[in-house]
Design a protein around this motif. Structure first.
Motif, PDB file in Angstrom:
ATOM      1  N   PHE A   1      40.883  52.888  45.517  1.00 11.02           N
ATOM      2  CA  PHE A   1      41.821  51.951  46.141  1.00 11.02           C
ATOM      3  C   PHE A   1      42.851  51.418  45.151  1.00 11.02           C
ATOM      4  N   CYS A   2      42.419  51.154  43.924  1.00  5.20           N
ATOM      5  CA  CYS A   2      43.374  50.597  42.959  1.00  5.20           C
ATOM      6  C   CYS A   2      44.463  51.599  42.601  1.00  5.20           C
ATOM      7  N   ILE A   3      44.136  52.877  42.568  1.00  4.11           N
ATOM      8  CA  ILE A   3      45.114  53.875  42.130  1.00  4.11           C
ATOM      9  C   ILE A   3      45.893  54.459  43.300  1.00  4.11           C
ATOM     10  N   PHE A   4      45.227  54.732  44.400  1.00  2.00           N
ATOM     11  CA  PHE A   4      45.871  55.477  45.471  1.00  2.00           C
ATOM     12  C   PHE A   4      46.287  54.638  46.680  1.00  2.00           C
ATOM     13  N   ALA A   5      45.718  53.437  46.850  1.00  2.00           N
ATOM     14  CA  ALA A   5      46.095  52.630  48.007  1.00  2.00           C
ATOM     15  C   ALA A   5      47.578  52.249  47.995  1.00  2.00           C
ATOM     16  N   PRO A   6      48.142  51.788  46.830  1.00  2.00           N
ATOM     17  CA  PRO A   6      49.586  51.461  46.849  1.00  2.00           C
ATOM     18  C   PRO A   6      50.460  52.656  47.179  1.00  2.00           C
ATOM     19  N   LYS A   7      50.081  53.843  46.675  1.00  2.00           N
ATOM     20  CA  LYS A   7      50.896  55.034  46.910  1.00  2.00           C
ATOM     21  C   LYS A   7      50.839  55.416  48.389  1.00  2.00           C
TER      22      LYS A   7
ATOM     23  N   ILE B   1      32.569  55.047  26.954  1.00  2.00           N
ATOM     24  CA  ILE B   1      33.569  55.331  25.909  1.00  2.00           C
ATOM     25  C   ILE B   1      34.853  55.847  26.535  1.00  2.00           C
ATOM     26  N   LEU B   2      34.743  56.792  27.474  1.00  2.00           N
ATOM     27  CA  LEU B   2      35.933  57.299  28.156  1.00  2.00           C
ATOM     28  C   LEU B   2      36.662  56.175  28.885  1.00  2.00           C
ATOM     29  N   ALA B   3      35.887  55.284  29.533  1.00  2.00           N
ATOM     30  CA  ALA B   3      36.507  54.186  30.280  1.00  2.00           C
ATOM     31  C   ALA B   3      37.231  53.231  29.338  1.00  2.00           C
ATOM     32  N   CYS B   4      36.673  52.978  28.182  1.00  2.00           N
ATOM     33  CA  CYS B   4      37.324  52.088  27.218  1.00  2.00           C
ATOM     34  C   CYS B   4      38.636  52.702  26.707  1.00  2.00           C
ATOM     35  N   MET B   5      38.622  53.994  26.404  1.00  2.00           N
ATOM     36  CA  MET B   5      39.841  54.662  25.955  1.00  2.00           C
ATOM     37  C   MET B   5      40.897  54.631  27.048  1.00  2.00           C
ATOM     38  N   CYS B   6      40.431  54.860  28.299  1.00  2.00           N
ATOM     39  CA  CYS B   6      41.381  54.847  29.423  1.00  2.00           C
ATOM     40  C   CYS B   6      41.969  53.457  29.615  1.00  2.00           C
ATOM     41  N   PHE B   7      41.113  52.441  29.514  1.00  2.00           N
ATOM     42  CA  PHE B   7      41.583  51.064  29.673  1.00  2.00           C
ATOM     43  C   PHE B   7      42.578  50.702  28.575  1.00  2.00           C
ATOM     44  N   LEU B   8      42.310  51.138  27.349  1.00  2.00           N
ATOM     45  CA  LEU B   8      43.197  50.819  26.232  1.00  2.00           C
ATOM     46  C   LEU B   8      44.574  51.447  26.445  1.00  2.00           C
ATOM     47  N   MET B   9      44.586  52.733  26.831  1.00  2.00           N
ATOM     48  CA  MET B   9      45.864  53.410  27.066  1.00  2.00           C
ATOM     49  C   MET B   9      46.623  52.766  28.239  1.00  2.00           C
ATOM     50  N   ALA B  10      45.907  52.444  29.292  1.00  2.00           N
ATOM     51  CA  ALA B  10      46.550  51.839  30.458  1.00  2.00           C
ATOM     52  C   ALA B  10      47.077  50.462  30.124  1.00  2.00           C
TER      53      ALA B  10
ATOM     54  N   GLU C   1      51.721  53.756  37.206  1.00  2.00           N
ATOM     55  CA  GLU C   1      50.277  53.919  37.434  1.00  2.00           C
ATOM     56  C   GLU C   1      49.447  53.149  36.426  1.00  2.00           C
ATOM     57  N   ALA C   2      49.984  52.844  35.283  1.00  2.00           N
ATOM     58  CA  ALA C   2      49.211  52.201  34.222  1.00  2.00           C
ATOM     59  C   ALA C   2      48.652  50.862  34.685  1.00  2.00           C
ATOM     60  N   LYS C   3      49.436  50.133  35.473  1.00  2.00           N
ATOM     61  CA  LYS C   3      48.940  48.849  35.985  1.00  2.00           C
ATOM     62  C   LYS C   3      47.719  49.058  36.872  1.00  2.00           C
ATOM     63  N   PHE C   4      47.836  50.042  37.753  1.00  2.00           N
ATOM     64  CA  PHE C   4      46.715  50.278  38.682  1.00  2.00           C
ATOM     65  C   PHE C   4      45.475  50.825  37.976  1.00  2.00           C
ATOM     66  N   ILE C   5      45.708  51.659  36.967  1.00  2.00           N
ATOM     67  CA  ILE C   5      44.584  52.182  36.182  1.00  2.00           C
ATOM     68  C   ILE C   5      43.895  51.042  35.433  1.00  2.00           C
ATOM     69  N   THR C   6      44.702  50.095  34.925  1.00  2.00           N
ATOM     70  CA  THR C   6      44.131  48.935  34.224  1.00  2.00           C
ATOM     71  C   THR C   6      43.238  48.135  35.154  1.00  2.00           C
ATOM     72  N   PHE C   7      43.750  47.868  36.373  1.00  2.00           N
ATOM     73  CA  PHE C   7      42.917  47.129  37.334  1.00  2.00           C
ATOM     74  C   PHE C   7      41.647  47.906  37.707  1.00  2.00           C
ATOM     75  N   SER C   8      41.805  49.219  37.902  1.00  2.00           N
ATOM     76  CA  SER C   8      40.628  50.013  38.273  1.00  2.00           C
ATOM     77  C   SER C   8      39.576  50.017  37.164  1.00  2.00           C
ATOM     78  N   MET C   9      40.020  50.039  35.906  1.00  2.00           N
ATOM     79  CA  MET C   9      39.074  50.016  34.792  1.00  2.00           C
ATOM     80  C   MET C   9      38.374  48.654  34.680  1.00  2.00           C
TER      81      MET C   9
END
Length: 869
Positions: A844-850, A776-785, A797-805
């Motif tokens: 990697f999806c969130i922190f590798a680009p940074k 449920i948390l992952a779905c909410m996070c994916f929706l917001m991202a 970051e929203a793009k990277f969070i979307t890919f990570s989800m």
């Protein structure tokens, strides 16, 4: 000379018919000596050979032919002083009847024993024993008539020793039952005679067939012969013996390939079967064996293993014609006396001058030396020659110069039984003489008078008799049967071709169970080869398999079926396999249960080592990125990406990596109670941080719109509170789970060769609630991202969070079916892999680009490059 004539219209059996028959004033056809107690005796001195038919020159008419055959098969026993011819039309043939030298030895043993007792001073000193002996001709009617003459004649015999055959003995007992005459048989072995209710006056010195059959069954079991053929003569006695043998042997797993009774025609199929089976002839006369062996020879069948009953196990007369077929024969013989002192001299002391008193002895002398005694009572020949053409006896003939079954004392078996029968009567009379009034066996403790003994009185003393004979202790059971002892004889061919009967073992029923049969295998000569032949319908089933019966076939015919999975058999020919315990499992041969292999994901195996290294590596990478971010915390890139939540997320990701280590190693209850809540709470922290970061990014963009003050609700305190709130729900779920039905360790024995030590969830609902809440948390996070994916920030970051989800969903959606379908340590490995894969995806999806910009492109880490407009 009195001539017996058969009437063709009214045939009669005229054997020894006229006890007053004399020739030239000679003694009648009996043997008699007077005494205070006269013992009766019946011996089959003559018998008619039914195995051979007469020959004649021309074929008679059909009617008269059958009349002649009728006389032949009536077992007619003809007085040996009468030469009878039956004339069929114009052709006459001589009826030939056989004289038994062996039975004559038995008779002479009886007279010898009685004379020996009369000469003793320690046994019956006040009594003289006499004897009255008649020929039973091995015929029921003749035997019955002779027995009645023994007990109703001028001198009454209170006891009869005889007869040789079981059938004759039963007939005599029924005839003499009303007279209560004791009958002591020396050769009747039928177990039916042990029935004291039907035959209360019967005793014998011959063991019952019950013991012989038991010995035969143990013999075939000893050598592993389970597929045997059983042959017997056509008689109630043989059928009864065969039935008992089959009943006794079946408990040892022995089956009858067939049973045949003879004389019948041997079929080709039956003869073909003889090639592979052990033969167990059950009969009483070796003439039937002649018939069987001739049929075997005609088919050229050799190499059979014969097992002989006591009836012919020592019949040397079969060897001369069938020695090639009978080599290696095994058979039980009744107990033999090594020597009866004085018997050999008694038998061979006959002289022409002393045998005229007995027609039996005269006939034997003339047939042995093929001569004619002067004034002989014998007037016919058994050899087919003309008696009148014989030369007169010289008077110098000596029995020591010729071989005869009469004088052969090397196998004193039946003769020994006769000897013991006489001594049984003598010791009973001695006990009668020593009887004390008030302690006797008769009603009210009375005693009997030995000089005026009644038959019914004598039987009481005989059943209590207990004496020693030639060093052997002789006693009887409640059925009047002696304790059984048999010699196991082996027919061996000597270099000169003669037969040597070798004792290779014995059966003693008095021995303890399991020790009654003793065999010396090393001295046995076999028909073929140097070891016992195999005779089985089906080969033995080895350990690791069981017997599967074939429908409609004997129990010895079966198939061998391997034991089912989880079952073993550690014996040959097991009827069923036994299941191993939950902690054990069959070895490769399925003949032994061995401990199951303990299975869990260990640090010592390759898979455990790899997962452990990857988990530690992931935690190290997370902490390394945390160090980088902390080092560059004042740079625009770090500050613009919610530094505090990023620090928390990296710490929680490191914890997620390290949680994987809790799944490696031998499980225990405390470890099981830690690993699942730790997994659920750590991922709830990570997803809550991501959700907070996504909401902050989305709200930050909206706060730039004119008149918007929404960011005041998403400050640092609110972000921390949202992370704690999102995690608190997971904590509550885990607490409820631990309090109601917590995870615990379990030894799973449901799998074949392993015991899987695993953590079971306890409550499946609790486990899936933990996973469901993370989802449920992952779905909410994916929706917001997803909603914030197109915001204009250069490092959104929203793009990277979307890919990570997306990676997170892919991992855990794949995890569910794989987790359900795997077992043991592979289930744990899948769980760890899902944790590591999802954690690496987030990392990697969130922190590798940074990290790439911070380290590799520091010029882009500026405020100018963060805003794109």
């Amino acid at each position: 000379m009195k001539i017996h004539v058969f009437s063709l219209g009214h045939p009669r059996n005229k054997m020894c018919d006229d006890v007053t028959a004399t020739v030239s004033g000679q003694s009648p056809l009996i043997l008699y000596e007077d005494g205070d107690v006269v013992i009766g005796g019946l011996f089959p001195l003559h018998y008619s050979p039914v195995s051979s038919l007469p020959t004649y020159k021309t074929k008679p008419t059909i009617i008269l032919t059958w009349i002649c055959v009728y006389y032949l098969f009536m077992h007619v026993c003809v007085d040996f002083n009468i030469h009878i011819y039956l004339c069929c039309v114009m052709n006459c043939f001589s009826l030939l009847y056989s004289f038994s030298s062996r039975a004559l030895r038995w008779m002479q043993t009886m007279t010898f024993a009685i004379n020996e007792i009369n000469q003793r001073s320690d046994l019956l000193p006040q009594l003289k024993l006499g004897f009255h002996i008649r020929d039973s001709c091995n015929d029921i009617s003749v035997s019955q008539r002779a027995a009645l003459l023994l007990v109703n004649g001028h001198t009454v015999s209170p006891v009869i020793i005889g007869d040789a055959a079981s059938g004759l003995s039963m007939a005599l007992l029924r005839s003499l039952g009303s007279f209560h005459i004791p009958l002591v048989s020396y050769f009747a072995s039928c177990s039916c005679l042990s029935n004291q209710r039907d035959f209360p006056t019967f005793m014998r010195t011959m063991p019952s067939d019950t013991f012989q059959i038991r010995a035969l069954a143990q013999l075939v079991r000893y050598f592993g012969w389970t597929w045997v053929g059983v042959i017997g003569m056509e008689s109630d006695y043989a059928r009864f013996a065969i039935q008992l043998f089959l009943q006794e042997s079946v408990q040892y797993g022995v089956c009858a390939a067939y049973t045949h009774v003879y004389p019948i025609v041997l079929s080709q199929q039956a003869l073909d079967e003889l090639l592979d089976v052990i033969q167990v002839p059950m009969g009483q006369y070796k003439s039937e064996m002649n018939y069987i062996l001739r049929a075997i020879r005609r088919q050229n069948i050799t190499g059979l293993q014969w097992i002989a009953s006591e009836a012919w196990s020592t019949a040397k007369s079969l060897w001369e014609e069938f020695g090639d077929l009978l080599t290696g024969t095994l058979g039980f013989a009744i107990r033999r006396a090594d020597v009866i002192p004085g018997l050999k001299q008694h038998l061979t002391s006959l002289r022409p001058s002393s045998i005229h008193k007995s027609a039996f002895l005269a006939e034997f002398w003339e047939e042995t030396f093929n001569c004619r005694l002067n004034g002989s009572v014998n007037s016919h020949s058994h050899m087919g020659d003309n008696y009148l053409d014989r030369l007169p006896c010289k008077g110098t003939e000596d029995l020591n110069d010729v071989y005869s079954a009469y004088s052969d004392v090397t196998q004193l078996r039946v003769s020994y039984n006769v000897y013991k029968a006489v001594y049984l009567v003598a010791h009973a009379l001695q006990d009668m003489s020593n009887c004390i009034v008030g302690q006797g066996p008769l009603p009210n403790g009375t005693c009997a008078d030995p000089k005026n003994v009644k038959p019914w009185q004598l039987i009481h003393y005989m059943k209590r008799a207990n004496f020693s004979s030639l060093g052997e202790k002789v006693n009887f059971d409640q059925n009047g049967d002696p304790i059984a002892y048999y010699d196991l004889m082996n027919w061996q061919r000597m270099p000169d071709g003669s037969l040597h009967l070798v004792k290779v073992g014995f059966y003693d029923d008095a021995s303890s169970a399991g020790r009654s049969l003793v065999i010396n295998d090393s001295v046995i000569h076999w028909p073929v080869g140097k070891q016992a032949s195999r005779s089985v319908c089906s080969d033995s089933c080895p350990p690791g398999s069981r017997i599967a019966r074939r429908k409609g076939e004997p129990i010895c015919c079966f198939d061998c079926v391997p034991c089912a999975e989880g079952e073993v058999s550690n014996m040959t020919d097991s009827l069923e396999c036994s299941r191993c315990s939950e902690e054990t499992w069959p070895n490769k041969g399925r003949d032994l249960c061995i401990p199951k292999t303990i299975e869990f994901l260990s640090y010592n195996e390759l898979m455990g080592i790899v997962l452990c290294v990857v988990s530690v590596l992931g935690a190290c990478i997370s902490l390394s990125i945390l160090a980088i971010f902390f080092t560059y915390k004042h740079t625009p890139l770090v500050r613009a990406n919610n530094m505090e939540l990023s620090f928390l997320l990296l710490v929680f990701l490191a914890v997620c990596f390290l949680v994987g280590l809790l799944f490696i190693g031998e499980p225990s209850d405390w470890l099981c109670r830690i690993r699942y809540p730790a997994f659920g709470i750590s991922f709830a922290l990570c997803i809550s941080c991501l959700l907070a970061k996504t909401v902050v990014v989305l709200m930050a963009f909206r706060s730039t719109l004119p008149g918007s003050n929404v960011m005041k609700w998403f400050g640092p305190n609110q972000q921390r509170a949202s992370v704690l709130l999102g995690t608190a729900v997971q904590v509550i779920i885990c607490v409820i789970w631990l309090l109601t039905s917590p995870p615990h360790v379990n030894n799973n024995t449901d799998y074949s060769a392993t015991i899987i030590i695993e953590c079971v969830t306890g409550s499946e609902v609790g486990f899936w609630c933990v996973l469901g809440y993370i989802g449920i948390l992952a779905c909410m996070c994916f929706l917001m991202a997803f909603l914030a994916r197109k915001l204009p920030d250069n490092f959104n970051e929203a793009k990277f969070i979307t890919f990570s989800m997306l990676i997170f969903f892919a991992v855990w959606i794949t995890f569910i079916p794989v987790y359900v379908s795997t077992a043991g340590k592979y289930t744990v490995a899948v769980h760890i892999f899902a944790i590591l894969a999802s954690a690496f995806g987030l990392l990697f999806c969130i922190f590798a680009p940074k990290c790439y910009v911070i380290i590799m492109k520091p010029e882009k880490n500026s405020k100018k490059n963060l805003i794109q407009r």
